[in-house]
Design a protein around this motif. Structure first.
Motif, PDB file in Angstrom:
ATOM      1  N   ASN A  46      53.132  41.521 136.347  1.00 35.20           N
ATOM      2  CA  ASN A  46      53.348  41.541 137.801  1.00 35.20           C
ATOM      3  C   ASN A  46      54.553  40.691 138.200  1.00 35.20           C
ATOM      4  O   ASN A  46      54.542  40.006 139.218  1.00 35.20           O
ATOM      5  N   ALA A  47      55.584  40.750 137.383  1.00 36.86           N
ATOM      6  CA  ALA A  47      56.758  39.899 137.570  1.00 36.86           C
ATOM      7  C   ALA A  47      57.743  40.488 138.569  1.00 36.86           C
ATOM      8  O   ALA A  47      57.870  41.703 138.705  1.00 36.86           O
ATOM      9  N   MET A  67      58.319  45.816 131.089  1.00 37.63           N
ATOM     10  CA  MET A  67      57.613  45.627 132.362  1.00 37.63           C
ATOM     11  C   MET A  67      56.279  46.368 132.400  1.00 37.63           C
ATOM     12  O   MET A  67      56.173  47.486 131.920  1.00 37.63           O
ATOM     13  N   SER A  71      55.100  45.134 137.893  1.00 41.03           N
ATOM     14  CA  SER A  71      56.356  44.392 137.981  1.00 41.03           C
ATOM     15  C   SER A  71      57.406  45.188 138.743  1.00 41.03           C
ATOM     16  O   SER A  71      57.321  46.411 138.847  1.00 41.03           O
TER      17      SER A  71
END
Length: 192
Positions: A46-47, A67, A71
């Motif tokens: 979840n970047a 990812m 994200s």
């Protein structure tokens, strides 16, 4: 140990490199840096990720492969022709937003935005507006730069700029730093 064995290139890298070669774009990161980006990104679910210097999208493809679905990636490139390659090949992925503008302008316009990972692969965020870029990193976030070892295409005096940058970053006590004499020369910093 041969770090190129079993590297497993992302799906679109060959297509990106083919288009970049036709365009005369030669500044893509190398595959070792790409593999490191993929691993770092995979460890940040979840970047929120910022890439300064999309180029033709080679490093972008490695980041996207690392990812998860939660994200998001903002990738900024000044050169519209190079950015078009990345957008044409990777633009189907809804997790990415391509921005065509000067990276310095992006940084100045988004000083209050925060990211879990920033990959600065161009002058803004690496050789100028560094403090502003570092301030955009979340606690425990990662800042990564490459191309710190001497290269044949460096203009005269560039080595001095690289040394000044390294010395500046070494003084940043609010970050932990790892210097890797590997690939093209990499620094990874994590905000404490």
């Amino acid at each position: 140990m041969d770090d190129l064995i079993n590297l497993k290139l992302p799906k679109h890298t060959e297509e990106i490199l083919e288009h970049a070669t036709k365009q005369g774009f030669t500044a893509s990161c190398d595959s070792l840096t790409g593999s490191l980006l993929r691993v770092l990104v995979m460890n940040k679910p979840n970047a929120s990720i910022l890439e300064l210097g999309t180029g033709a999208g080679y490093s972008t493809s490695w980041i996207l492969e690392g990812m998860d679905q939660g994200s998001r990636l903002v990738s900024v490139e000044f050169d519209a022709e190079s950015a078009a390659v990345a957008r044409d090949v990777l633009g189907h992925d809804k997790r990415i937003e391509f921005i065509v503008e000067d990276g310095g302008k992006y940084i100045e316009d988004h000083l209050n935005d925060k990211f879990d990972i920033i990959f600065a692969d161009t002058w803004p965020g690496k050789f100028y507006l560094v403090e502003e870029t570092l301030n955009m990193i979340n606690p425990h976030g990662i800042y990564i730069i490459d191309d710190l070892n001497p290269q044949s295409n460096w203009p005269e005096g560039h080595g001095d700029k690289v040394q000044e940058l390294i010395e500046y970053l070494e003084k940043k006590t609010e970050f932990h730093m790892a210097k890797l004499d590997w690939s093209t020369g990499i620094i990874i910093m994590t905000r404490r």
